[in-house]
Write a protein that holds these residues in place. Structure first.
Motif, PDB file in Angstrom:
ATOM      1  N   GLU A   1      91.988  42.405  -7.022  1.00 26.60           N
ATOM      2  CA  GLU A   1      90.768  43.139  -6.612  1.00 26.60           C
ATOM      3  C   GLU A   1      89.824  43.370  -8.148  1.00 26.60           C
ATOM      4  N   PHE A   2      90.548  43.439  -9.331  1.00 26.72           N
ATOM      5  CA  PHE A   2      89.942  43.738 -10.447  1.00 26.72           C
ATOM      6  C   PHE A   2      89.300  42.545 -10.972  1.00 26.72           C
TER       7      PHE A   2
ATOM      8  N   SER B   1      86.027  41.123  -8.950  1.00 27.45           N
ATOM      9  CA  SER B   1      84.840  41.811  -9.499  1.00 27.45           C
ATOM     10  C   SER B   1      84.075  41.078 -10.418  1.00 27.45           C
TER      11      SER B   1
ATOM     12  N   GLU C   1      92.744  47.118 -21.722  1.00 26.55           N
ATOM     13  CA  GLU C   1      92.114  48.515 -21.820  1.00 26.55           C
ATOM     14  C   GLU C   1      92.604  49.061 -23.393  1.00 26.55           C
TER      15      GLU C   1
ATOM     16  N   TYR D   1      95.932  44.952 -16.691  1.00 28.30           N
ATOM     17  CA  TYR D   1      95.475  43.892 -15.865  1.00 28.30           C
ATOM     18  C   TYR D   1      96.224  42.449 -16.052  1.00 28.30           C
TER      19      TYR D   1
END
Length: 668
Positions: A192-193, A196, A216, A179
């Motif tokens: 979008e991530f 959130s 990640e 990201y």
């Protein structure tokens, strides 16, 4: 016994090639004889018996003389050992393949495991890779091109998922910066991530500054599942051979337990018990951690606790392979340094350099070297002490029977003598220090082998380390002399790069007639006077020889009878001791008889009138003034202040008539 040369007979099969690959977990299971599950080494009885299915189970071979292997029944000398295996509770990164795993993850999609290339690019690269006998450098270049193309692409062409960069983070940890974005206009997927986290930012403002570093964590389990799903058609594009190993095999799910003979237990004399090998202790730690993880998973322990155990297991597996890891956290660092597999193989003391390339051998000696200008260039002076220990197995025959009897009577303490006799029929060796040597000498028969001392005329191999080129080891003829150093002519220093400031050299005595012949013809100093690199002479006059020849052959060098005779006497050495020398008429008769240095130098080439040498030695020096050979101002050579004389060309010719004498003057 005389060593016999290995000769290949007619064989049904021949090895065509060797392929190196990665062992899969299934191949490890097939290779192994037992599964190792117990962390304890010995049972609790008084007999100190190794525990079944433990790391020291005798089904994996034996390390004791009085206990045979339980798999093949052979003893310590004959049993090669058998493998075991242990299953890891959770997969771990292989410390040796860690970079390769990161490289593959950079080339594949982190969602669907397909390679990040278009169909046309795949076909283009596959066309290149299918070429037979593709050189290694070209393969490496292709891998770089594929990797660069894959890294530039952020969207997967197969599943349209977003991909970022894959990096190493700390010790044996990989992160995927999925990201992270540096673009001003963020990708819709990333936006979008980030949205959130709006509610979380309202409650905790510190989250906002950390959002751009969101990433990640790729644990070995995640990586293993990704690599298992890599399509078969994409494996060649990762520059891997599907027959030699698949990407999933780069992670460890199973470990091979090596045979006992390479990690023996040493019984301690000082205290009761044994000293176990580093590999054995590391394996017990790995099994112990396996059991801890299994127990925590069954009892439902906290995830953080299991992750810590997993990290520790991964570190122990890495230290088992390579114990010189850098960057180990302080709380996980081992208290005692151990030797891993890498340490057993690499470096000067490792298997390759220490045990395979350079071995300790029989029939060899090593001592300090000294110069001896009286020896020929193909001779080496060997101390009597060495000559008594180094032996040559001489077969008794009609020609040497009497000599062998004489050597047997002398025994091992008198040189020349013999140390052992091996009878033809019994194949038993008899040491000549004890027993009736006269009787043994009389009982010698044709075909018996006498291990006699090294004597004058034996062919030996002489070597100085480091052996940088083929002339670092050459064959010489032995001359047994008193004192305790190897001596040889200084002219042979250059190929060995030897000097006499405490250098040591090795001497080997070949053990068969064939080896002696090969050594003399292929490795003899006379067969290697010229370097194969560029044709320059390597074994030639150096230092004192050149200076002495230059000073001796100057036009103003005159010697009286005493000095002349002393110099002439020094020519007579070795095989030339009995050569008759005819002194020429002195160049100056009165007031005192004086000989020129050139006259004495001529005696080296032609000692007397009876000598058959016919040499016409004439050369034009660099400083030749052209006023006649005998009246040349510079004596047909360079100026006396020059350091190096001009080269001498020798032309051997017959005299023009029966009465004319050949000229034997020399211009150096």
């Amino acid at each position: 016994m005389v060593k016999e040369q290995f000769r290949e007979t007619d064989v049904a099969k021949k090895i065509s090639h060797i392929c190196f690959g990665i062992q899969s977990a299934e191949q490890m299971r097939q290779q192994a004889h037992i599964q190792v599950v117990s962390k304890n080494l010995y049972s609790q009885d008084t007999k100190h018996t190794p525990l079944s299915y433990g790391v020291l189970d005798h089904r994996m071979g034996t390390s004791e003389k009085d206990r045979p292997c339980e798999t093949c029944g052979k003893n310590l000398a004959d049993c090669l050992g058998h493998y075991g295996y242990l299953d890891l509770e959770l997969p771990c990164f292989h410390v040796g393949y860690f970079k390769a795993v990161i490289g593959i993850l950079q080339m594949i999609c982190k969602t669907c495991s397909h390679i990040m290339l278009t169909r046309d690019e795949k076909l283009q690269f596959m066309d290149h890779l299918k070429r037979p006998h593709l050189p290694y450098l070209q393969k490496r270049g292709l891998k770089k091109k594929i990797s660069e193309k894959c890294r530039k692409r952020t969207l997967c062409l197969n599943c349209s998922s977003f991909n970022g960069t894959v990096k190493k983070c700390g010790l044996l940890k990989i992160i995927h910066e999925k990201y992270k974005t540096t673009k001003k206009v963020a990708d819709p997927f990333v936006s979008e991530f980030l949205q959130s986290f709006d509610i979380a930012i309202e409650h905790n403002k510190e989250v906002e500054s950390l959002l751009n570093r969101a990433q990640e964590n790729m644990s070995p389990l995640v990586v293993l599942n990704l690599l298992k799903r890599v399509p078969a058609e994409d494996v060649p594009l990762l520059l891997m051979n599907p027959e030699a190993g698949r990407p999933a095999d780069l992670l460890l799910t199973r470990l091979l337990v090596p045979p006992l003979c390479i990690r023996p237990s040493v019984v301690s004399d000082l205290k009761s018990g044994t000293n176990e090998d580093d590999l054995t202790m590391k394996l017990t730690e790995i099994i112990f951690l396996n059991d801890v993880i299994k127990k925590h998973r069954m009892t439902g322990a906290k995830t953080q606790m299991i992750m810590e155990d997993w990290d520790f297991l991964q570190l122990q597996v890495a230290l088992y392979i390579n114990s010189e890891l850098s960057g180990i956290p302080m709380n996980m660092a081992p208290k005692k340094w151990t030797r891993g597999f890498v340490q057993r193989l690499k470096g000067k003391q490792g298997r390759f350099r220490g045990n395979l390339s350079g071995k300790r051998v029989d029939f060899s000696g090593r001592t300090v070297i000294s110069p001896d200008p009286n020896l020929r260039i193909d001779e080496v002076a060997v101390p009597v002490h060495v000559a008594k220990i180094l032996t040559y197995p001489e077969k008794v025959n009609r020609a040497n029977l009497e000599l062998m009897r004489k050597l047997v009577r002398s025994g091992p303490d008198v040189h020349p003598g013999a140390n052992f006799i091996q009878h033809r029929h019994t194949q038993m060796k008899r040491f000549l220090k004890y027993g009736n040597r006269d009787k043994m000498a009389q009982e010698l028969r044709f075909g018996d082998v006498v291990e006699r001392h090294m004597i004058d005329g034996d062919i030996v191999l002489f070597n100085r380390q480091p052996s940088l080129h083929k002339l670092s080891i050459m064959a010489h003829i032995a001359k047994v002399k008193p004192h305790r150093t190897f001596r040889f002519n200084e002219c042979v220093c250059t190929p060995y790069n030897a000097d006499f400031d405490g250098d040591e050299m090795n001497l080997h005595l070949p053990q068969t007639e064939e080896a002696k012949a090969e050594a003399l013809v292929l490795m003899g100093t006379k067969a290697n006077l010229v370097t194969p690199r560029n044709g320059e002479p390597l074994i030639a006059a150096i230092q004192d020889f050149i200076t002495g020849a230059y000073l001796m052959t100057l036009k103003d060098t005159f010697l009286d009878r005493a000095k002349a005779c002393q110099i002439v006497a020094s020519i007579l050495v070795g095989q030339d001791e009995r050569v008759k020398i005819g002194m020429p008429r002195p160049a100056i008769m009165k007031p005192v008889a004086l000989w020129t240095g050139k006259q004495l130098f001529s005696l080296i080439l032609k000692p007397s009138k009876e000598s058959p040498v016919l040499a016409n030695l004439r050369t034009k020096g660099k400083q030749y003034c052209g006023k006649g050979e005998d009246l040349c101002f510079n004596d047909s050579c360079e100026h006396p202040s020059a350091h190096t004389p001009s080269a001498v060309t020798i032309r051997v010719s017959k005299p023009k008539s029966r009465h004319s004498k050949p000229r034997t003057c020399l211009a150096v």
